[in-house]
Scaffold this motif. Structure first.
Motif, PDB file in Angstrom:
ATOM      1  N   GLN A  53     -46.015  67.415 -46.705  1.00 49.95           N
ATOM      2  CA  GLN A  53     -44.605  67.476 -46.312  1.00 49.95           C
ATOM      3  C   GLN A  53     -44.210  68.896 -45.913  1.00 49.95           C
ATOM      4  O   GLN A  53     -43.372  69.081 -45.025  1.00 49.95           O
ATOM      5  CB  GLN A  53     -43.717  66.960 -47.442  1.00 49.95           C
ATOM      6  N   THR A  54     -44.811  69.887 -46.540  1.00 52.75           N
ATOM      7  CA  THR A  54     -44.541  71.265 -46.113  1.00 52.75           C
ATOM      8  C   THR A  54     -45.165  71.528 -44.754  1.00 52.75           C
ATOM      9  O   THR A  54     -44.590  72.234 -43.916  1.00 52.75           O
ATOM     10  CB  THR A  54     -45.062  72.258 -47.169  1.00 52.75           C
ATOM     11  N   MET A  55     -46.338  70.962 -44.511  1.00 43.85           N
ATOM     12  CA  MET A  55     -46.931  71.043 -43.172  1.00 43.85           C
ATOM     13  C   MET A  55     -45.995  70.398 -42.143  1.00 43.85           C
ATOM     14  O   MET A  55     -45.760  70.950 -41.063  1.00 43.85           O
ATOM     15  CB  MET A  55     -48.289  70.355 -43.161  1.00 43.85           C
ATOM     16  N   PHE A  56     -45.438  69.233 -42.491  1.00 44.73           N
ATOM     17  CA  PHE A  56     -44.469  68.597 -41.602  1.00 44.73           C
ATOM     18  C   PHE A  56     -43.252  69.497 -41.405  1.00 44.73           C
ATOM     19  O   PHE A  56     -42.680  69.573 -40.308  1.00 44.73           O
ATOM     20  CB  PHE A  56     -44.008  67.258 -42.196  1.00 44.73           C
ATOM     21  N   ALA A  57     -42.828  70.162 -42.483  1.00 46.49           N
ATOM     22  CA  ALA A  57     -41.671  71.053 -42.392  1.00 46.49           C
ATOM     23  C   ALA A  57     -41.942  72.202 -41.425  1.00 46.49           C
ATOM     24  O   ALA A  57     -41.054  72.618 -40.664  1.00 46.49           O
ATOM     25  CB  ALA A  57     -41.309  71.593 -43.778  1.00 46.49           C
ATOM     26  N   GLU A  58     -43.157  72.717 -41.451  1.00 43.94           N
ATOM     27  CA  GLU A  58     -43.517  73.760 -40.483  1.00 43.94           C
ATOM     28  C   GLU A  58     -43.499  73.212 -39.061  1.00 43.94           C
ATOM     29  O   GLU A  58     -43.052  73.882 -38.122  1.00 43.94           O
ATOM     30  CB  GLU A  58     -44.901  74.323 -40.806  1.00 43.94           C
ATOM     31  N   PHE A  59     -43.985  71.995 -38.885  1.00 36.95           N
ATOM     32  CA  PHE A  59     -43.968  71.362 -37.563  1.00 36.95           C
ATOM     33  C   PHE A  59     -42.535  71.266 -37.050  1.00 36.95           C
ATOM     34  O   PHE A  59     -42.241  71.634 -35.902  1.00 36.95           O
ATOM     35  CB  PHE A  59     -44.601  69.979 -37.647  1.00 36.95           C
ATOM     36  N   GLU A  60     -41.633  70.788 -37.892  1.00 35.22           N
ATOM     37  CA  GLU A  60     -40.229  70.667 -37.487  1.00 35.22           C
ATOM     38  C   GLU A  60     -39.623  72.030 -37.179  1.00 35.22           C
ATOM     39  O   GLU A  60     -38.907  72.186 -36.181  1.00 35.22           O
ATOM     40  CB  GLU A  60     -39.422  70.014 -38.604  1.00 35.22           C
ATOM     41  N   ARG A  61     -39.878  72.987 -38.049  1.00 32.01           N
ATOM     42  CA  ARG A  61     -39.293  74.316 -37.848  1.00 32.01           C
ATOM     43  C   ARG A  61     -39.699  74.887 -36.499  1.00 32.01           C
ATOM     44  O   ARG A  61     -38.869  75.429 -35.760  1.00 32.01           O
ATOM     45  CB  ARG A  61     -39.734  75.257 -38.989  1.00 32.01           C
ATOM     46  N   GLU A  62     -40.980  74.736 -36.145  1.00 34.43           N
ATOM     47  CA  GLU A  62     -41.459  75.297 -34.883  1.00 34.43           C
ATOM     48  C   GLU A  62     -41.012  74.458 -33.695  1.00 34.43           C
ATOM     49  O   GLU A  62     -40.661  75.005 -32.646  1.00 34.43           O
ATOM     50  CB  GLU A  62     -42.981  75.411 -34.901  1.00 34.43           C
ATOM     51  N   ALA A  63     -41.010  73.121 -33.825  1.00 32.32           N
ATOM     52  CA  ALA A  63     -40.591  72.268 -32.708  1.00 32.32           C
ATOM     53  C   ALA A  63     -39.143  72.550 -32.322  1.00 32.32           C
ATOM     54  O   ALA A  63     -38.807  72.664 -31.132  1.00 32.32           O
ATOM     55  CB  ALA A  63     -40.772  70.792 -33.064  1.00 32.32           C
TER      56      ALA A  63
END
Length: 606
Positions: free
Chosen positions: A459-469
């Motif tokens: 979920q933190t990996m997903f959070a990084e994906f969202e932050r960068e997208a």
């Protein structure tokens, strides 16, 4: 192995949720749906009057009654659609109540700007007036957001775009749940197995590596065929969020999303930094998985494979219910009695069927019981899912039975705490059983590690994906298949390390994550799990004092800001300490698992 999904009518109604406690039939829902129009039509009559405590109290009473009714209608329609997303009648109900919701929101768009236009001194006096006492927290929160509230015409215009802003999510949901068709796959014995969105993860947990690989490649072959549509829908969702943030004078879409719950942005960044600091432990886990499975190469379709025979055990639904009840016993008899009530009164829609929404969730309105959707398959993970969703439902139950409607809804930030407390209590209960052989213990430890992997690391990996997208969109960069695939693939490499073979299909996984259409939600799984580790350990270590604090937290609903509620329960997320403590526990569990592996290997050599 043959997995054939049944039509819903072929399943036992006793294993399906009972929606008749909300509406006796769809016809009764239709009657209530038509009857709400006068309430909606009356709301604009308050415009121009919201300048005294008496008028503001009257408006909020009417507002609360209206959205309480709309909530009942919307929840029922959504639950009906979840039963079979192909059903035209349920699709119609969902679409019509969504449109009515948008019309209602448009009709009150004047209210917040009108109240916030009052002179500060007038607002201070109104807040001190006893007539607005039931809405004091609501009004204080409204005043906090004054810099980001637009004029009445602008708010009304934005409200009218509600359906448009929601279109990308609807497109992705329909594509995933109703339209995607996956090629059947073969297992090691050459048998044909049906593949669907709801059974994909189950197939990924099979001991049959041929089945795992074939289902993995078939699944993402279908996503690859539709990746342009998924990229366009996700790009639309991100751009809608970015546009609204700019219109509301926020520095970013993330700042807007977090401001709603009064969460400082450093909480998000602290989470990412803490998890990245513990990635060596994730690499250890990947190596351990490769060692146990005896593989020369560990592929993405191996990351859910069972590590021991114990983890492949199957449980009946009745066994699952008892396991959950035993696990939550430390929370006291009141808590357990309500869980039993949920089981006996059919809160849960248990098994998968054709067209049913995949995954699991807890839902419900202020006036209904909580409802739980699962796709139970009998695995330990399925049992854990019931514990998880029952945690959500218990939080909802206590909130709704303690708080008035206007402060009953707890925020998304704390929503994952109660669910993961239950998950942790389940694993700790199972690990506490005496005379456990090393393989069974390893299976349970691995389930614990999998919970950390899925809820904190992924979920933190997903959070990084969202932050960068979102940052890419704010910089004017394209969100197309190439950029989104590359971003996701790079993060998977970072988070799982060099031992994992990067299959080409991995880069498409982002397209199947529905939470990305609820901007900046996924990080709350990781913070929530970190809090849950602290709270569950306190319950087991301290007993009654910790249980009391925890149950008081469940009763608070949305009556305070989430960080304040968590402090009341005993966790302070303004520092990285809770996340680091949770990840330290991951390391300790991993060390226990490594010792179990060594013991199993010694026994095997004898």
């Amino acid at each position: 192995m043959s997995e054939i999904l049944k039509e819903r009518r072929e399943l036992d109604p006793q294993d399906q949720w009972d929606l008749t406690r909300m509406y006796a039939s769809d016809a009764e829902w239709e009657t209530a749906f038509a009857a709400v129009d006068p309430q909606i039509d009356a709301m604009p009559s308050w415009e121009g009057k919201l300048n005294t405590a008496e008028e503001i109290r009257g408006f909020y009473d009417a507002y609360t009654d209206l959205f309480r009714t709309l909530g009942n209608l919307a929840v029922y329609a959504n639950l009906r659609l979840s039963e079979d997303t192909r059903a035209a009648d349920a699709q119609s109900m969902e679409a019509r109540i969504t449109a009515k919701y948008v019309r209602a929101i448009s009709g009150i768009a004047f209210a917040q700007p009108e109240i916030l236009s009052l002179p500060d001194e007038t607002m201070r006096k109104i807040l001190q007036d006893p007539r607005v006492e039931p809405y004091r927290f609501v009004l204080e929160d409204l005043v906090r957001e004054k810099p980001h509230t637009l004029s009445a015409p602008e708010e009304k215009l934005l409200a009218r775009f509600g359906e448009v802003f929601g279109a990308p999510k609807n497109i992705a949901d329909n594509l995933m749940d109703a339209d995607l068709v996956f090629d059947p796959v073969q297992n090691q014995a050459g048998e044909t197995v049906e593949l669907s969105g709801s059974n994909y993860i189950l197939l990924q947990t099979s001991e049959d590596r041929t089945l795992r690989e074939n289902s993995f490649r078939s699944f993402y072959k279908t996503y690859r065929q539709h990746i342009n549509t998924f990229a366009a829908s996700y790009s639309g969702a991100v751009k809608a969020s970015v546009a609204e943030a700019a219109a509301r004078h926020y520095s970013s879409s993330r700042a807007m999303s977090m401001a709603g719950e009064n969460i400082p942005e450093p909480v998000y960044d602290n989470l990412v930094s803490a998890v990245r600091g513990h990635l060596p432990d994730m690499y250890r886990y990947v190596s351990l998985r490769k060692r146990i499975l005896g593989l020369q190469e560990l592929h993405y379709y191996d990351v859910y494979a069972p590590l021991t025979q114990g983890i492949s055990a199957r449980y009946t639904y009745d066994q699952a219910k008892q396991m959950v009840l035993d696990a939550v016993a430390p929370l006291g008899e009141e808590y357990c009695s309500i869980v039993r009530k949920g089981f006996s009164e059919r809160w849960i829609d248990v098994y998968p069927n054709k067209g049913k929404t995949g995954g699991a969730y807890s839902s419900g309105s202020y006036d209904s019981s909580p409802y739980i959707l699962t796709n139970f398959t009998g695995t330990l993970d399925s049992v854990s899912t019931i514990a998880h969703e029952m945690g959500h439902s218990m939080h909802t139950w206590f909130s709704n039975h303690t708080q008035p409607p206007q402060t009953a809804d707890y925020t998304l930030f704390v929503a994952e705490v109660a669910s993961t407390v239950n998950e942790n209590l389940l694993i700790e209960h199972l690990l506490s059983q005496p005379d456990m052989d090393p393989q069974t213990r390893l299976a349970l430890l691995n389930q614990y590690l999998e919970n950390f992997k899925g809820t904190v690391f992924r979920q933190t990996m997903f959070a990084e994906f969202e932050r960068e997208a979102h940052a890419m969109a704010e910089r004017g960069e394209a969100l197309n298949p190439a950029s989104l695939n590359a971003l996701y693939e790079g993060l998977v490499k970072d988070y799982f390390g060099p031992e994992l073979v990067m299959d080409e299909e991995v880069r498409y996984e982002w397209a199947r994550i529905p939470h990305f259409y609820r901007p900046f939600y996924v990080y709350k799984y990781a913070t929530g799990y970190s809090c849950a580790v602290a709270l569950s350990e306190a319950v087991l270590r301290e007993g009654e004092p910790a249980v009391k604090r925890y149950l008081e937290f469940l009763h608070m609903g949305g009556s305070a800001y989430p960080l304040d509620e968590l402090r009341h329960a005993g966790v302070d997320l303004t520092t990285p300490a809770p996340v680091n403590a949770a990840l330290d526990k991951f390391g300790r569990i991993l060390s226990q698992a490594e010792r179990c592996v060594e013991e199993v290997e010694r026994q095997t050599k004898k």
